[in-house]
Design a protein around this motif. Structure first.
Motif, PDB file in Angstrom:
ATOM      1  N   ARG A  56       0.598  -0.880   0.506  1.00 56.47           N
ATOM      2  CA  ARG A  56       0.415   0.202  -0.356  1.00 56.47           C
ATOM      3  C   ARG A  56       0.793   1.195  -0.049  1.00 56.47           C
ATOM      4  NH1 ARG A  56      -5.145  -0.017   1.354  1.00 56.47           N
ATOM      5  NH2 ARG A  56      -5.068   2.004   2.275  1.00 56.47           N
ATOM      6  N   TYR A  57       2.075   1.426   0.450  1.00 54.27           N
ATOM      7  CA  TYR A  57       2.625   2.403   0.641  1.00 54.27           C
ATOM      8  C   TYR A  57       2.967   2.375  -0.584  1.00 54.27           C
ATOM      9  CZ  TYR A  57       6.760   5.210   1.965  1.00 54.27           C
ATOM     10  OH  TYR A  57       6.957   6.626   1.927  1.00 54.27           O
ATOM     11  N   LYS A  58       3.927   1.229  -1.560  1.00 55.76           N
ATOM     12  CA  LYS A  58       4.491   1.486  -2.723  1.00 55.76           C
ATOM     13  C   LYS A  58       3.992   1.917  -3.337  1.00 55.76           C
ATOM     14  CE  LYS A  58       9.155   0.391  -1.518  1.00 55.76           C
ATOM     15  NZ  LYS A  58       9.943   1.449  -1.421  1.00 55.76           N
ATOM     16  N   TRP A  59       2.506   1.774  -3.870  1.00 50.57           N
ATOM     17  CA  TRP A  59       1.895   1.688  -4.606  1.00 50.57           C
ATOM     18  C   TRP A  59       0.502   2.960  -4.366  1.00 50.57           C
ATOM     19  CZ3 TRP A  59       2.673  -0.180  -9.808  1.00 50.57           C
ATOM     20  CH2 TRP A  59       3.510  -1.405  -9.992  1.00 50.57           C
ATOM     21  N   ALA A  60       1.020   4.065  -3.532  1.00 48.78           N
ATOM     22  CA  ALA A  60      -0.205   5.054  -3.181  1.00 48.78           C
ATOM     23  C   ALA A  60      -0.067   5.678  -4.409  1.00 48.78           C
ATOM     24  CB  ALA A  60      -0.011   5.343  -1.302  1.00 48.78           C
ATOM     25  N   TRP A  61       0.524   6.041  -4.053  1.00 44.70           N
ATOM     26  CA  TRP A  61       0.927   7.849  -5.097  1.00 44.70           C
ATOM     27  C   TRP A  61       0.202   7.152  -6.808  1.00 44.70           C
ATOM     28  CZ3 TRP A  61       2.738   6.391 -10.440  1.00 44.70           C
ATOM     29  CH2 TRP A  61       3.921   5.473 -10.957  1.00 44.70           C
ATOM     30  N   LEU A  62       0.635   5.914  -7.002  1.00 43.02           N
ATOM     31  CA  LEU A  62      -0.528   5.088  -8.424  1.00 43.02           C
ATOM     32  C   LEU A  62      -1.933   5.100  -8.274  1.00 43.02           C
ATOM     33  CD1 LEU A  62       0.296   4.472 -11.321  1.00 43.02           C
ATOM     34  CD2 LEU A  62       0.497   2.528 -10.933  1.00 43.02           C
ATOM     35  N   LYS A  63      -2.772   4.605  -6.624  1.00 44.63           N
ATOM     36  CA  LYS A  63      -3.716   4.502  -6.692  1.00 44.63           C
ATOM     37  C   LYS A  63      -4.300   5.699  -6.049  1.00 44.63           C
ATOM     38  CE  LYS A  63      -3.149  -0.922  -5.275  1.00 44.63           C
ATOM     39  NZ  LYS A  63      -4.102  -1.163  -6.108  1.00 44.63           N
ATOM     40  N   SER A  64      -4.168   6.696  -6.269  1.00 43.01           N
ATOM     41  CA  SER A  64      -4.749   7.300  -5.689  1.00 43.01           C
ATOM     42  C   SER A  64      -4.151   9.139  -6.750  1.00 43.01           C
ATOM     43  CB  SER A  64      -4.140   8.015  -4.472  1.00 43.01           C
ATOM     44  OG  SER A  64      -2.554   8.111  -3.928  1.00 43.01           O
ATOM     45  N   ARG A  65      -3.352   8.720  -7.541  1.00 44.09           N
ATOM     46  CA  ARG A  65      -3.591  10.121  -8.396  1.00 44.09           C
ATOM     47  C   ARG A  65      -4.467   9.990  -9.492  1.00 44.09           C
ATOM     48  NH1 ARG A  65      -0.071   7.358 -14.096  1.00 44.09           N
ATOM     49  NH2 ARG A  65      -1.760   5.569 -14.083  1.00 44.09           N
ATOM     50  N   LYS A  66      -5.112  10.992 -10.143  1.00 49.10           N
ATOM     51  CA  LYS A  66      -6.597  11.354 -10.402  1.00 49.10           C
ATOM     52  C   LYS A  66      -6.437  12.144 -11.641  1.00 49.10           C
ATOM     53  CE  LYS A  66     -10.045  14.825 -10.455  1.00 49.10           C
ATOM     54  NZ  LYS A  66     -10.797  15.789  -9.808  1.00 49.10           N
ATOM     55  N   ILE A  67      -6.936  11.179 -12.775  1.00 54.58           N
ATOM     56  CA  ILE A  67      -6.650  11.609 -14.150  1.00 54.58           C
ATOM     57  C   ILE A  67      -7.000  12.260 -14.889  1.00 54.58           C
ATOM     58  CG2 ILE A  67      -6.466  10.445 -16.264  1.00 54.58           C
ATOM     59  CD1 ILE A  67      -5.622   7.735 -14.697  1.00 54.58           C
ATOM     60  N   VAL A  68      -7.123  13.968 -15.193  1.00 51.36           N
ATOM     61  CA  VAL A  68      -8.655  13.901 -16.068  1.00 51.36           C
ATOM     62  C   VAL A  68      -8.229  14.508 -17.652  1.00 51.36           C
ATOM     63  CG1 VAL A  68      -9.439  16.436 -15.983  1.00 51.36           C
ATOM     64  CG2 VAL A  68      -8.736  15.219 -13.923  1.00 51.36           C
ATOM     65  N   TYR A  69      -9.392  14.841 -18.139  1.00 53.80           N
ATOM     66  CA  TYR A  69      -9.207  14.617 -19.831  1.00 53.80           C
ATOM     67  C   TYR A  69      -9.741  15.988 -19.892  1.00 53.80           C
ATOM     68  CZ  TYR A  69     -10.726  14.335 -24.633  1.00 53.80           C
ATOM     69  OH  TYR A  69     -10.734  13.871 -25.967  1.00 53.80           O
ATOM     70  N   ASP A  70      -9.098  16.775 -20.923  1.00 52.57           N
ATOM     71  CA  ASP A  70      -8.714  17.966 -21.285  1.00 52.57           C
ATOM     72  C   ASP A  70      -8.529  18.223 -22.026  1.00 52.57           C
ATOM     73  OD1 ASP A  70      -8.592  21.005 -21.083  1.00 52.57           O
ATOM     74  OD2 ASP A  70      -7.307  21.486 -20.571  1.00 52.57           O
ATOM     75  N   PRO A  71     -10.309  18.027 -22.410  1.00 54.54           N
ATOM     76  CA  PRO A  71     -10.798  17.816 -24.059  1.00 54.54           C
ATOM     77  C   PRO A  71     -10.484  19.510 -25.044  1.00 54.54           C
ATOM     78  CG  PRO A  71     -12.516  18.617 -23.353  1.00 54.54           C
ATOM     79  CD  PRO A  71     -11.191  17.642 -21.826  1.00 54.54           C
ATOM     80  N   PRO A  72     -10.005  19.704 -26.203  1.00 48.97           N
ATOM     81  CA  PRO A  72      -9.176  20.694 -26.885  1.00 48.97           C
ATOM     82  C   PRO A  72     -10.466  21.719 -27.238  1.00 48.97           C
ATOM     83  CG  PRO A  72      -9.481  18.620 -28.645  1.00 48.97           C
ATOM     84  CD  PRO A  72      -9.905  18.217 -27.538  1.00 48.97           C
ATOM     85  N   ASN A  73      -9.977  22.978 -27.349  1.00 47.82           N
ATOM     86  CA  ASN A  73     -11.447  24.119 -27.476  1.00 47.82           C
ATOM     87  C   ASN A  73     -11.630  24.327 -28.659  1.00 47.82           C
ATOM     88  OD1 ASN A  73     -12.735  25.952 -26.926  1.00 47.82           O
ATOM     89  ND2 ASN A  73     -11.228  27.572 -25.991  1.00 47.82           N
ATOM     90  N   SER A  74     -13.176  23.555 -28.981  1.00 47.35           N
ATOM     91  CA  SER A  74     -13.535  23.537 -30.480  1.00 47.35           C
ATOM     92  C   SER A  74     -13.951  25.094 -30.425  1.00 47.35           C
ATOM     93  CB  SER A  74     -14.648  22.925 -30.556  1.00 47.35           C
ATOM     94  OG  SER A  74     -15.505  22.961 -29.624  1.00 47.35           O
TER      95      SER A  74
END
Length: 322
Positions: free
Chosen positions: A299-317
Motif C-alpha cells: 500500500r505504501y509503494k503503490w499509494a502514489w499510483l492508486k491515488s492519482r487522478k486522471i483528468v481529460y482536457d478536451p481541445p477547445n473547439s
C-alpha cells in the motif's frame, strides 16, 4: 408522358423488390444472431448441469463409501472402531507425558514379552518419558553384541543410549514357534499401519467379550474380537484390572491401561509430534507478521499510483483553425 410514367413504374417496382430483399436479409440476420446468442447460453447451462451432476455423484459416493477402500464383507474388515477424543490430535495440544510414562510401563510389563519395539532407541526416551539416568540404567539391563575382536569372537556389552529396545525373540521363526504359528507384529509403527490408528488399537485391546456371541465361529487357538478382521485373533486378552501398579497411583483399569499404552505407541510412531506442532505455531506467527508487513509495504509503494487522478482536457473547439 407515357414514357415517363412507364419509367417511373419500373423504378417503383425495382425499389419494392429491393426493399423486400432487404427486409428478408434483415430478418434472416436477426434470426441467425438470435440463435447465435442462444447457443452460448445453452452451452453454459449444459456445462453447469453436467458439473453439478458430476460433483453430486462424487459427493454421494464419498458419503456412502468414504475416502478409503473397504473389504468385501464386514467380516473381513472387522467392526469399525468408534472415534475417541484423543488430546494429542488437537491442534494446540501435545502429548500427555504422564500418560506416555504410564504407557511405557504397560508396554514393558505386559506387551514386551511378545511384541518388539525395534525402531525406538533408548535415547529417544530421554526428556520425554524417562530421565537420562533412568534410560541409561534401563539400557544397561540388556546385553548387546560388540564388534568382532582380533580372534573373530563377538563379546557382549551392556546397552547404551544409542542402542534400540531389544526384541523378545531372536528371529521370526522363534516368535512363531512360541505363539502357535502366529507372528506378533512389531509395535514401532503399529498405530500408523492400522486403519483407525489409535481408535482401532484401543478398541481392540478393550473389545474382548467374556464369551463369543451366539453363532460366532472362532477357529482353534483363536480368540473372538469384533474389531479384528475376521473376528478371530491369536492374541488373547492381556489387560485386566489392577495388572500394573502405576508409580503415580493412577487406578490401573483396563481402559486406563489401554489408553496409556495406545498413547505411548502413537508417540513411538510419531515422536516428533510435539516439535512439529511447536514449529508450526512459530511458522504461523512469523508468516502472519510478514503478511501484514507485505500488505503495508504494498500500500505504501503503490499509494502514489492508486491515488492519482486522471483528468481529460478536451481541445477547445471554439478556436478558429488556420
Amino acid at each position: 408522358m407515357l414514357a415517363r410514367s412507364c419509367l417511373r413504374s419500373t423504378r417503383a417496382i425495382a425499389s419494392a423488390r429491393n426493399s423486400a430483399v432487404t427486409i428478408t436479409k434483415r430478418a434472416a440476420s436477426s434470426s441467425r444472431s438470435g440463435s447465435a446468442a442462444d447457443s452460448p447460453l445453452r452451452m453454459n447451462i449444459a456445462a453447469v448441469a453436467a458439473t453439478t451432476v458430476a460433483a453430486g455423484s462424487i459427493a454421494w459416493y464419498y458419503h456412502l463409501y468414504g475416502p478409503t477402500a473397504h473389504a468385501m464383507t464386514p467380516a473381513e474388515e472387522g467392526l469399525h472402531a468408534p472415534k475417541y477424543p484423543w488430546v494429542h490430535e488437537q491442534f494446540f495440544k501435545t502429548f500427555d507425558h504422564q500418560a506416555l510414562r504410564r504407557g511405557f510401563q504397560v508396554y514393558r510389563e505386559v506387551c514386551a514379552s511378545c511384541h518388539s519395539l525395534s525402531r525406538v532407541p533408548y535415547r529417544s526416551l530421554v526428556g520425554t518419558i524417562l530421565t537420562s539416568d533412568e534410560a541409561k540404567a534401563l539400557a544397561e539391563e540388556n546385553e548387546y553384541d560388540t564388534e568382532p575382536n582380533d580372534q573373530g569372537e563377538i563379546e557382549k556389552r551392556p546397552g547404551k543410549l544409542a542402542d534400540y529396545l531389544p526384541s523378545p525373540y531372536p528371529n521370526d521363526e522363534a516368535a512363531r514357534f512360541s505363539n502357535n504359528g502366529a507372528l506378533p507384529p512389531d509395535l514401532s509403527l503399529i498405530v500408523k499401519a492400522r486403519h483407525g490408528g489409535c481408535n482401532y488399537i484401543f478398541s481392540l485391546l478393550t473389545g474382548y467379550p467374556d464369551e463369543p456371541p451366539a453363532g460366532a465361529q472362532v477357529g482353534d487357538g483363536l480368540n473372538f474380537n469384533p474389531y479384528f478382521p475376521g473376528t478371530g485373533i491369536a492374541m488373547a486378552r492381556v489387560l485386566y484390572e489392577g495388572l500394573v501398579d502405576y508409580e503415580d497411583e493412577t487406578p490401573a483399569t483396563t481402559s486406563q491401561m489401554a489408553k496409556d499404552v495406545v498413547e505411548f505407541l502413537n508417540w513411538a510412531a510419531e515422536p516428533e509430534l510435539d516439535d512439529r506442532k511447536r514449529m508450526g505455531m512459530k511458522v504461523l506467527v512469523v508468516t502472519s507478521v510478514l503478511f501484514a508487513l507485505s500488505v503495508w509495504v504494498k500500500r505504501y509503494k503503490w499509494a502514489w499510483l492508486k491515488s492519482r487522478k486522471i483528468v481529460y482536457d478536451p481541445p477547445n473547439s471554439g478556436k478558429s483553425r488556420h
